[in-house]
Design a protein around this motif. Structure first.
Motif, mmCIF file in Angstrom:
data_model
loop_
_atom_site.group_PDB
_atom_site.id
_atom_site.type_symbol
_atom_site.label_atom_id
_atom_site.label_comp_id
_atom_site.label_asym_id
_atom_site.label_seq_id
_atom_site.Cartn_x
_atom_site.Cartn_y
_atom_site.Cartn_z
ATOM 1 N N VAL A 145 67.333 5.611 -4.554
ATOM 2 C CA VAL A 145 67.184 6.678 -5.549
ATOM 3 C C VAL A 145 68.497 6.888 -6.305
ATOM 4 C CG1 VAL A 145 66.809 9.162 -5.822
ATOM 5 C CG2 VAL A 145 65.286 7.837 -4.368
ATOM 6 N N LEU A 146 69.613 6.867 -5.608
ATOM 7 C CA LEU A 146 70.905 7.038 -6.272
ATOM 8 C C LEU A 146 71.205 5.892 -7.234
ATOM 9 C CD1 LEU A 146 73.100 8.395 -3.336
ATOM 10 C CD2 LEU A 146 72.289 9.640 -5.345
ATOM 11 N N VAL A 147 70.894 4.673 -6.830
ATOM 12 C CA VAL A 147 71.119 3.525 -7.711
ATOM 13 C C VAL A 147 70.245 3.637 -8.952
ATOM 14 C CG1 VAL A 147 70.822 1.026 -7.906
ATOM 15 C CG2 VAL A 147 71.912 1.994 -5.885
ATOM 16 N N VAL A 148 68.987 4.036 -8.786
ATOM 17 C CA VAL A 148 68.093 4.193 -9.935
ATOM 18 C C VAL A 148 68.623 5.275 -10.869
ATOM 19 C CG1 VAL A 148 65.774 4.950 -10.609
ATOM 20 C CG2 VAL A 148 66.054 3.290 -8.770
ATOM 21 N N LEU A 149 69.093 6.374 -10.307
ATOM 22 C CA LEU A 149 69.673 7.438 -11.141
ATOM 23 C C LEU A 149 70.886 6.941 -11.916
ATOM 24 C CD1 LEU A 149 69.480 10.638 -8.907
ATOM 25 C CD2 LEU A 149 68.497 10.328 -11.180
ATOM 26 N N LEU A 150 71.722 6.154 -11.274
ATOM 27 C CA LEU A 150 72.900 5.632 -11.961
ATOM 28 C C LEU A 150 72.525 4.643 -13.060
ATOM 29 C CD1 LEU A 150 75.358 5.090 -8.972
ATOM 30 C CD2 LEU A 150 75.549 6.767 -10.819
ATOM 31 N N LEU A 151 71.533 3.814 -12.809
ATOM 32 C CA LEU A 151 71.156 2.796 -13.789
ATOM 33 C C LEU A 151 70.427 3.381 -14.998
ATOM 34 C CD1 LEU A 151 69.954 -0.141 -11.509
ATOM 35 C CD2 LEU A 151 72.060 -0.009 -12.834
ATOM 36 N N PHE A 152 69.496 4.280 -14.753
ATOM 37 C CA PHE A 152 68.623 4.751 -15.831
ATOM 38 C C PHE A 152 68.954 6.151 -16.321
ATOM 39 C CE2 PHE A 152 66.040 1.652 -13.472
ATOM 40 C CZ PHE A 152 65.806 0.758 -14.488
ATOM 41 N N GLY A 153 69.644 6.932 -15.542
ATOM 42 C CA GLY A 153 69.949 8.298 -15.944
ATOM 43 C C GLY A 153 68.766 9.218 -15.687
ATOM 44 N N GLY A 154 69.028 10.493 -15.681
ATOM 45 C CA GLY A 154 67.998 11.486 -15.362
ATOM 46 C C GLY A 154 66.916 11.618 -16.415
ATOM 47 N N LYS A 155 67.231 11.320 -17.662
ATOM 48 C CA LYS A 155 66.254 11.519 -18.735
ATOM 49 C C LYS A 155 65.211 10.415 -18.788
ATOM 50 C CE LYS A 155 69.418 14.156 -21.595
ATOM 51 N NZ LYS A 155 70.108 14.265 -22.872
ATOM 52 N N LYS A 156 65.555 9.229 -18.361
ATOM 53 C CA LYS A 156 64.635 8.095 -18.437
ATOM 54 C C LYS A 156 63.653 8.037 -17.269
ATOM 55 C CE LYS A 156 65.830 5.545 -22.040
ATOM 56 N NZ LYS A 156 64.909 5.030 -23.002
ATOM 57 N N ILE A 157 63.981 8.660 -16.173
ATOM 58 C CA ILE A 157 63.152 8.532 -14.971
ATOM 59 C C ILE A 157 61.736 9.070 -15.174
ATOM 60 C CG2 ILE A 157 62.932 9.269 -12.559
ATOM 61 C CD1 ILE A 157 65.856 8.705 -12.250
ATOM 62 N N PRO A 158 61.521 10.233 -15.805
ATOM 63 C CA PRO A 158 60.133 10.669 -16.018
ATOM 64 C C PRO A 158 59.315 9.670 -16.839
ATOM 65 C CG PRO A 158 61.614 12.498 -16.369
ATOM 66 C CD PRO A 158 62.459 11.272 -16.195
ATOM 67 N N GLU A 159 59.940 9.056 -17.830
ATOM 68 C CA GLU A 159 59.242 8.043 -18.632
ATOM 69 C C GLU A 159 58.878 6.828 -17.781
ATOM 70 O OE1 GLU A 159 61.587 7.029 -22.038
ATOM 71 O OE2 GLU A 159 61.959 9.129 -22.530
ATOM 72 N N LEU A 160 59.804 6.410 -16.922
ATOM 73 C CA LEU A 160 59.536 5.278 -16.040
ATOM 74 C C LEU A 160 58.398 5.588 -15.070
ATOM 75 C CD1 LEU A 160 63.173 4.184 -15.172
ATOM 76 C CD2 LEU A 160 61.543 2.940 -16.586
ATOM 77 N N MET A 161 58.387 6.792 -14.522
ATOM 78 C CA MET A 161 57.336 7.171 -13.573
ATOM 79 C C MET A 161 55.976 7.270 -14.267
ATOM 80 S SD MET A 161 58.633 7.261 -10.630
ATOM 81 C CE MET A 161 59.858 6.033 -11.002
ATOM 82 N N LYS A 162 55.978 7.753 -15.511
ATOM 83 C CA LYS A 162 54.732 7.822 -16.269
ATOM 84 C C LYS A 162 54.177 6.424 -16.506
ATOM 85 C CE LYS A 162 54.218 10.716 -19.769
ATOM 86 N NZ LYS A 162 54.343 11.301 -21.125
ATOM 87 N N GLY A 163 55.042 5.508 -16.890
ATOM 88 C CA GLY A 163 54.616 4.129 -17.099
ATOM 89 C C GLY A 163 54.130 3.485 -15.810
ATOM 90 N N LEU A 164 54.821 3.757 -14.716
ATOM 91 C CA LEU A 164 54.409 3.224 -13.418
ATOM 92 C C LEU A 164 53.045 3.783 -13.020
ATOM 93 C CD1 LEU A 164 55.232 1.525 -10.958
ATOM 94 C CD2 LEU A 164 56.253 3.595 -10.005
ATOM 95 N N GLY A 165 52.836 5.067 -13.241
ATOM 96 C CA GLY A 165 51.547 5.687 -12.922
ATOM 97 C C GLY A 165 50.417 5.086 -13.733
#
Length: 61
Positions: A11-31
């Motif tokens: 989770v920390l690596v993902v936060l560092l790579l994508f930042g907090g703003k991109k994660i909701p978009e990534l999760m929406k696409g994954l869903g």
């Protein structure tokens, strides 16, 4: 098997790579991808197969 420390590290690596703003978009696409995959699997399972499918097509025509 992944334990709690490994999940936290991921989770920390993902936060560092994508930042907090991109994660909701990534999760929406994954869903959407998972939902599409499940719909596809269910569609294949719902399709009639074999001789019964041929009989149904002949009765419809």
């Amino acid at each position: 098997m992944l334990g709690t420390p490994e999940i936290i590290l991921i989770v920390l690596v993902v936060l560092l790579l994508f930042g907090g703003k991109k994660i909701p978009e990534l999760m929406k696409g994954l869903g959407k991808g998972v939902r599409s995959f499940k719909d596809g699997v269910n569609g294949i399972a719902d399709e009639p197969s074999g001789d019964s499918a041929k009989k149904e097509k002949q009765t419809e025509a």
